[in-house]
Design an enzyme around this catalytic site. Structure first.
Site, PDB file in Angstrom:
ATOM      1  CD  GLU A 109      -4.817   4.388   0.870  1.00 45.42           C
ATOM      2  OE1 GLU A 109      -5.403   5.380   0.858  1.00 45.42           O
ATOM      3  OE2 GLU A 109      -4.220   3.749   2.036  1.00 45.42           O
ATOM      4  CG  ASN A 144      -1.891   1.126   1.306  1.00 47.59           C
ATOM      5  OD1 ASN A 144      -1.591   2.194   0.769  1.00 47.59           O
ATOM      6  ND2 ASN A 144      -2.946   1.030   1.601  1.00 47.59           N
ATOM      7  CG  ASP A 165       0.126   4.959   5.999  1.00 49.47           C
ATOM      8  OD1 ASP A 165       0.193   4.519   4.871  1.00 49.47           O
ATOM      9  OD2 ASP A 165      -0.785   5.491   6.524  1.00 49.47           O
ATOM     10  CG  HIS A 166       0.030   0.234   4.659  1.00 51.56           C
ATOM     11  ND1 HIS A 166      -0.743  -0.619   4.898  1.00 51.56           N
ATOM     12  CD2 HIS A 166      -0.658   1.170   4.539  1.00 51.56           C
ATOM     13  CE1 HIS A 166      -1.895  -0.410   5.224  1.00 51.56           C
ATOM     14  NE2 HIS A 166      -1.987   0.932   4.882  1.00 51.56           N
ATOM     15  CG  ASN A 177      -7.798  -1.347   6.044  1.00 52.32           C
ATOM     16  OD1 ASN A 177      -6.746  -0.858   6.674  1.00 52.32           O
ATOM     17  ND2 ASN A 177      -8.074  -0.698   4.875  1.00 52.32           N
ATOM     18  CG  ASP A 181      -0.625  -4.081   4.225  1.00 45.35           C
ATOM     19  OD1 ASP A 181      -1.032  -3.556   3.386  1.00 45.35           O
ATOM     20  OD2 ASP A 181      -0.184  -3.498   5.442  1.00 45.35           O
ATOM     21  CG  ASP A 238      -4.752  -2.072   3.403  1.00 46.31           C
ATOM     22  OD1 ASP A 238      -4.787  -2.803   4.601  1.00 46.31           O
ATOM     23  OD2 ASP A 238      -4.443  -0.672   3.419  1.00 46.31           O
TER      24      ASP A 238
END
Length: 268
Positions: free
Chosen positions: A34, A7, A258-259, A160, A229, A158
């Site tokens: 994303e 991501n 941030d991933h 989530n 992930d 991802d």
DNA sequence: ATGGCCCGTTGCACGGGA
């Protein structure tokens, strides 16, 4: 064949960081989430210069998924089946052919916050939590079809979803969050229980493996991470699994996502 | 103990993320 999910939190902001990682990690296939752009906005040239074929399923500003592959991509399919009214770009599939064919699904599963319920205690219709759970039920149907095909396939991206408490540095902080709510984890397990192998846990059962650290509150410095992930393999793909890992060091660089990337090696 | 960020928008604060 090395297959990674990443991501990137915006291809426009992350282009160079992504190229740097590709040059080092040399994945054969990279599933991106994303991208945050329409298809025409994806800066294809530097990736094509490195030998990657690119397919995208983008939308303006938010979401968006893509597949980069050094091998040709066939039978590309965009969007998760089951709701023609869903305009969010969160699912893309393609087949890559090495010594044998592998079906690859890249996904960006909805966040689901805020968690809201109606007076009867059901997820609030039209709310983001209900959208997440509905999306996961649609994904389960697609996953069941992949399983029934009895061929090498994987679903990576991802999710989530924090599968278990040991996948968070501070699980208590996530107790009421859509990433860790029992409803979310149950929906994830219903998919897993179709017979998929989750690659990281299959290779390393130790706690403390994370793939996301929030930009806020010094989460990276404190190693306050979560593992959200994932790469899920059909039995025919799991039989080919020779390695898996998380490229954690990426998170410490300048202007990181941030991933971080999570990857598998398959013997095909 | 608490709070701290980042991306894209035809932007100039806000929605969305997790």
């Amino acid at each position: 064949m090395k297959i990674a999910t990443f991501n990137i939190n915006g291809i426009k902001a992350r282009g160079q960081a992504l190229l740097d990682w590709l040059d080092e990690a040399q994945p054969d296939v990279a599933l991106l989430q994303e991208i945050k752009t329409v298809d025409e906005g994806f800066p294809a040239e530097p990736f094509e210069d490195r030998g990657y074929n690119i397919v995208t399923h983008g939308q303006k500003s938010f979401n968006g998924v893509a597949i980069l592959s050094k091998l040709p991509l066939e039978d590309v399919s965009r969007g998760l089946p089951g709701d023609d009214g869903d305009g969010q770009a969160r699912w893309i599939e393609a087949t890559v052919v090495g010594r044998r064919a592998l079906r690859i699904c890249g996904l960006y599963l909805p966040n689901g916050n805020p968690v809201e319920f109606d007076a009867d205690g059901a997820p609030l219709a039209g709310g983001k939590f209900a959208y997440k759970l509905g999306w996961m039920e649609r994904m389960r149907a697609r996953a069941a079809a992949l399983m029934a095909a009895e061929e090498p396939a994987l679903m990576a991206g991802d999710y989530n979803i924090i599968p278990q408490a040991e996948d968070a540095a501070r699980p208590e902080a996530w107790r009421d969050d859509a990433l860790f709510r029992p409803e979310s984890r149950d929906a994830y397990r219903r998919i897993l229980n179709l017979g998929f192998t989750e690659a990281i846990r299959a290779r390393d059962p130790a706690p403390g493996l994370y793939s996301f650290w929030d930009y806020q509150a010094g989460a990276w410095a404190k190693n306050n991470g979560i593992r959200i992930d994932h790469l899920l393999l059909t039995p025919q793909a799991a039989d080919l699994l020779t390695g898996a890992g998380i490229d954690k060091q990426i998170r410490g660089r300048d202007k990181p996502s941030d991933h971080v990337p999570v990857w598998v090696e398959l013997d095909l």
